[in-house]
Motif scaffolding. Structure first.
Motif, PDB file in Angstrom:
ATOM      1  N   LEU A 264       0.758  -1.159  -0.120  1.00  0.00           N
ATOM      2  CA  LEU A 264       0.006   0.248   0.115  1.00  0.00           C
ATOM      3  C   LEU A 264       0.917   1.152   0.116  1.00  0.00           C
ATOM      4  O   LEU A 264       0.366   2.148  -0.555  1.00  0.00           O
ATOM      5  CB  LEU A 264      -0.823  -0.141   1.099  1.00  0.00           C
ATOM      6  N   ARG A 265       2.042   1.292   0.933  1.00  0.00           N
ATOM      7  CA  ARG A 265       2.730   2.377   0.712  1.00  0.00           C
ATOM      8  C   ARG A 265       3.572   2.748  -0.513  1.00  0.00           C
ATOM      9  O   ARG A 265       3.883   3.605  -0.810  1.00  0.00           O
ATOM     10  CB  ARG A 265       3.596   2.308   2.017  1.00  0.00           C
ATOM     11  N   LEU A 271       1.867   5.375  -7.631  1.00  0.00           N
ATOM     12  CA  LEU A 271       0.770   5.907  -8.362  1.00  0.00           C
ATOM     13  C   LEU A 271       0.110   7.469  -7.827  1.00  0.00           C
ATOM     14  O   LEU A 271      -0.458   7.547  -6.658  1.00  0.00           O
ATOM     15  CB  LEU A 271      -0.393   5.029  -8.024  1.00  0.00           C
ATOM     16  N   PRO A 272       0.457   8.428  -8.624  1.00  0.00           N
ATOM     17  CA  PRO A 272      -0.092   9.769  -8.096  1.00  0.00           C
ATOM     18  C   PRO A 272      -1.470   9.708  -7.747  1.00  0.00           C
ATOM     19  O   PRO A 272      -1.939  10.626  -6.990  1.00  0.00           O
ATOM     20  CB  PRO A 272       0.640  10.865  -9.407  1.00  0.00           C
ATOM     21  N   ALA A 273      -2.058   9.238  -8.461  1.00  0.00           N
ATOM     22  CA  ALA A 273      -3.745   9.326  -8.232  1.00  0.00           C
ATOM     23  C   ALA A 273      -4.250   9.076  -7.014  1.00  0.00           C
ATOM     24  O   ALA A 273      -5.206   9.400  -6.203  1.00  0.00           O
ATOM     25  CB  ALA A 273      -4.404   8.401  -9.443  1.00  0.00           C
ATOM     26  N   MET A 274      -3.317   8.164  -6.416  1.00  0.00           N
ATOM     27  CA  MET A 274      -3.707   7.990  -4.940  1.00  0.00           C
ATOM     28  C   MET A 274      -3.596   8.862  -3.833  1.00  0.00           C
ATOM     29  O   MET A 274      -4.334   8.917  -2.885  1.00  0.00           O
ATOM     30  CB  MET A 274      -2.866   6.617  -4.295  1.00  0.00           C
ATOM     31  N   ASP A 278      -9.683   9.210  -1.182  1.00  0.00           N
ATOM     32  CA  ASP A 278     -10.376   9.342   0.339  1.00  0.00           C
ATOM     33  C   ASP A 278     -10.150   8.189   1.263  1.00  0.00           C
ATOM     34  O   ASP A 278      -9.633   7.250   0.835  1.00  0.00           O
ATOM     35  CB  ASP A 278     -11.851   9.841   0.199  1.00  0.00           C
ATOM     36  N   GLU A 279     -10.643   8.068   2.530  1.00  0.00           N
ATOM     37  CA  GLU A 279     -10.402   7.057   3.508  1.00  0.00           C
ATOM     38  C   GLU A 279     -10.993   5.565   2.943  1.00  0.00           C
ATOM     39  O   GLU A 279     -10.469   4.702   3.006  1.00  0.00           O
ATOM     40  CB  GLU A 279     -10.914   7.443   4.867  1.00  0.00           C
ATOM     41  N   ARG A 280     -12.319   5.662   2.396  1.00  0.00           N
ATOM     42  CA  ARG A 280     -13.004   4.565   1.953  1.00  0.00           C
ATOM     43  C   ARG A 280     -12.093   4.118   0.702  1.00  0.00           C
ATOM     44  O   ARG A 280     -12.001   2.720   0.629  1.00  0.00           O
ATOM     45  CB  ARG A 280     -14.264   5.156   1.443  1.00  0.00           C
ATOM     46  N   GLN A 281     -11.753   4.987  -0.071  1.00  0.00           N
ATOM     47  CA  GLN A 281     -10.920   4.335  -1.363  1.00  0.00           C
ATOM     48  C   GLN A 281      -9.579   3.573  -0.955  1.00  0.00           C
ATOM     49  O   GLN A 281      -9.207   2.758  -1.270  1.00  0.00           O
ATOM     50  CB  GLN A 281     -10.589   5.457  -2.199  1.00  0.00           C
ATOM     51  N   ARG A 282      -9.010   4.244   0.083  1.00  0.00           N
ATOM     52  CA  ARG A 282      -7.750   3.627   0.668  1.00  0.00           C
ATOM     53  C   ARG A 282      -8.131   2.148   1.313  1.00  0.00           C
ATOM     54  O   ARG A 282      -7.224   1.385   1.339  1.00  0.00           O
ATOM     55  CB  ARG A 282      -7.041   4.392   1.793  1.00  0.00           C
ATOM     56  N   ASP A 334       4.252  -6.095  -8.929  1.00  0.00           N
ATOM     57  CA  ASP A 334       5.693  -5.946  -8.889  1.00  0.00           C
ATOM     58  C   ASP A 334       6.149  -5.428  -7.593  1.00  0.00           C
ATOM     59  O   ASP A 334       7.162  -6.022  -6.993  1.00  0.00           O
ATOM     60  CB  ASP A 334       6.016  -4.593  -9.657  1.00  0.00           C
ATOM     61  N   LEU A 335       5.277  -4.830  -6.709  1.00  0.00           N
ATOM     62  CA  LEU A 335       5.763  -4.504  -5.206  1.00  0.00           C
ATOM     63  C   LEU A 335       5.736  -5.733  -4.537  1.00  0.00           C
ATOM     64  O   LEU A 335       6.653  -5.839  -3.744  1.00  0.00           O
ATOM     65  CB  LEU A 335       4.972  -3.557  -4.679  1.00  0.00           C
ATOM     66  N   LEU A 336       4.684  -6.527  -4.506  1.00  0.00           N
ATOM     67  CA  LEU A 336       4.865  -7.803  -3.681  1.00  0.00           C
ATOM     68  C   LEU A 336       5.906  -8.760  -4.292  1.00  0.00           C
ATOM     69  O   LEU A 336       6.452  -9.317  -3.373  1.00  0.00           O
ATOM     70  CB  LEU A 336       3.273  -8.457  -3.951  1.00  0.00           C
ATOM     71  N   ALA A 337       6.264  -8.672  -5.469  1.00  0.00           N
ATOM     72  CA  ALA A 337       7.396  -9.604  -5.912  1.00  0.00           C
ATOM     73  C   ALA A 337       8.669  -9.060  -5.317  1.00  0.00           C
ATOM     74  O   ALA A 337       9.631  -9.901  -4.857  1.00  0.00           O
ATOM     75  CB  ALA A 337       7.493  -9.715  -7.459  1.00  0.00           C
TER      76      ALA A 337
END
Length: 370
Positions: A264-265, A271-274, A278-282, A334-337
Motif C-alpha cells: 500500500l505504501r 501512483l500519483p492518483a492515490m 479518500d479514506e474509503r478508497q484507501r 511488482d511491489l509484492l514480488a
C-alpha cells in the motif's frame, strides 16, 4: 420428485420473474415466482438448481461488474435462502421409520452437508442439501462456517455415512484440507464441491478427498452409487504436499499484515492518483491487496500458479468495472514480488500473474462523439 420435462422457456420466464423480484427486494414476489412455477409442475430440483442457483450466479456476476453493491447482494441472497425454505416445505420428508444407515455395501443414506471453516457462502451447500432430501437421502445440513472440531463432534454423535463439504474460495483450501483429513480420520468418506476446488476438481484430488462433484446434480448422482469408503488420511508433516516443506506458504501467510502495508505504501509512491483517494478508497485498496496476498498463499499451498493467475485476471475485470486503471494491479504485483525476493515459488507465481495481466486485452478506447 416429478419426472415432468420442463421446457427451457418455463425456466427462463421464472428466472426473469425471480430476478426482478430480487432487484426490488420483494421477498413475497420472489417466493411467488418460484412457488407458482412449482404449482405448474416444474420439479423442485429444477427450481433449486436451474432457477435459484442460476439467478444466484447472475447476482455474483453483477456484483463483480460493479452493478450490484455488497449490501444489495446480501439482501438478495437472504431472500433466496428464504425462498429455498418455502420450497422445501412443499417437499415430502423421508417416510417415517426409514432407517438411518445404509445397507451393507449400498449407497449412503445419511449425509452431513457443511461449509468449511471460514466459508460464508452457504447457498450452494443449502441447495445440495435440498436436492439430496428430494432424492430421499437423510440430510444433516450444518450451514456456513463450520469449524472442523465442531464438525467432527457432530459426526461422533450421529450416524452419518458420508460428509459433503462446500467451499467457494480457493483461499479456504488449507482449511478444507484439514477438514478432509479430520473426517477421514474418524473413518468417514468426504465428497467436496464448490469453486474452491477448481473447475475440474484438481484441488479435491490434491487434498485427498474421496470424491468431487462439479454441481449438486452430479453430487447427488455420485452419492447414489455405493459403496463409499474413506481414503487414508495423510499423516506426514506436509499432509501429502511435499512442496510445503519450503515453508513459503506459512511465511507468506504470517507476513500478510506487513505485506499489505508495504505494498500500500509502495502504491502511494508509485501512483500519483492515490494522493486524492479518500479514506474509503484507501480501505478498499488495502482490501484488494489483502486478497492478492491471500490468493498468492493459496496458490503456494496448492503449488499451482494457475490458481493465482485466474484470480488476478478476474480482479483486473472487477477493477476495470470500478474505474481503477489496470496499471495499479501490475504495480501491486511488482511491489509484492520485490517483497518476496527470497521466495522463489512466490516470485514465480507473481511473474505468471503479471504475464497473464499483460495478455488481458484492454477495453477499446472510446471513439469520437458525433
Amino acid at each position: 420428485m416429478s419426472t415432468r420435462t420442463t421446457p427451457s422457456t418455463d425456466l427462463a420466464a421464472t428466472r426473469r420473474r425471480l430476478w426482478e423480484a430480487l432487484r426490488a427486494r420483494d421477498e413475497a414476489a420472489a417466493t411467488a415466482a418460484v412457488l407458482d412455477a412449482h404449482d405448474e409442475g416444474v420439479p423442485a430440483e429444477a427450481l433449486l438448481l436451474d432457477v435459484i442457483g442460476s439467478v444466484q450466479a447472475r447476482l455474483g456476476g453483477e456484483w463483480a461488474a460493479g452493478r450490484v453493491g455488497v449490501a444489495q447482494e446480501h439482501a438478495a441472497t437472504a431472500i433466496q435462502d428464504r425462498v429455498v425454505a418455502a420450497l422445501a416445505l412443499r417437499s415430502p420428508a423421508p417416510p417415517a421409520g426409514t432407517g438411518d444407515h445404509r445397507e451393507p455395501g449400498g449407497p449412503p443414506r445419511r449425509v452431513t452437508v457443511a461449509c468449511v471453516d471460514g466459508e460464508w457462502h452457504a447457498l450452494p451447500a443449502r441447495l445440495l442439501a435440498e436436492v439430496l432430501r428430494g432424492r430421499g437421502f437423510l440430510v444433516d445440513y450444518l450451514g456456513a462456517h463450520v469449524p472442523t472440531p465442531h464438525l467432527v463432534a457432530h459426526l461422533h454423535q450421529t450416524g452419518t455415512d458420508v460428509v459433503a463439504l462446500s467451499s467457494s474460495l480457493p483461499v479456504r483450501l488449507p482449511t478444507a484440507h484439514a477438514a478432509v483429513t479430520a473426517v477421514q480420520a474418524v473413518g468417514l468418506p468426504v465428497l467436496v464441491g464448490g469453486a474452491a476446488f477448481g473447475p475440474d476438481g484438481r484441488y479435491a484430488r490434491l487434498l485427498g478427498a474421496d470424491g468431487w462433484a462439479p454441481d449438486a446434480r452430479a453430487a447427488a448422482d455420485l452419492l447414489a452409487v455405493g459403496p463409499w469408503r474413506p481414503g487414508e488420511p495423510r499423516t506426514d508433516s506436509t499432509g501429502g504436499l511435499p512442496h510445503l516443506s519450503d515453508q513459503e506458504y506459512t511465511l507468506v501467510t504470517r507476513a500478510r499484515p506487513r505485506l499489505v502495508g508495504q505494498v500500500l505504501r509502495g502504491l502511494e509512491d508509485t501512483l500519483p492518483a492515490m494522493a486524492s483517494y479518500d479514506e474509503r478508497q484507501r480501505e478498499r485498496t488495502a482490501e484488494d491487496i489483502a486478497h492478492i496476498v491471500d490468493f498468492l498463499a493459496a496458490s503456494l499451498y496448492a503449488d499451482d500458479a494457475e490458481l493465482f493467475t485466474g484470480f488476478v485476471t478476474w480482479t483486473a475485470g472487477v477493477l476495470r468495472a470500478r474505474g481503477v486503471p489496470g496499471d495499479a494491479l501490475v504495480a501491486a504485483l511488482d511491489l509484492l514480488a520485490h517483497a518476496q525476493r527470497d521466495f522463489p515459488r512466490a516470485r514465480a507465481h507473481l511473474a505468471e500473474g503479471r504475464r497473464a495481466l499483460v495478455r488481458v486485452p484492454r477495453p477499446p478506447a472510446p471513439g469520437p462523439r458525433s
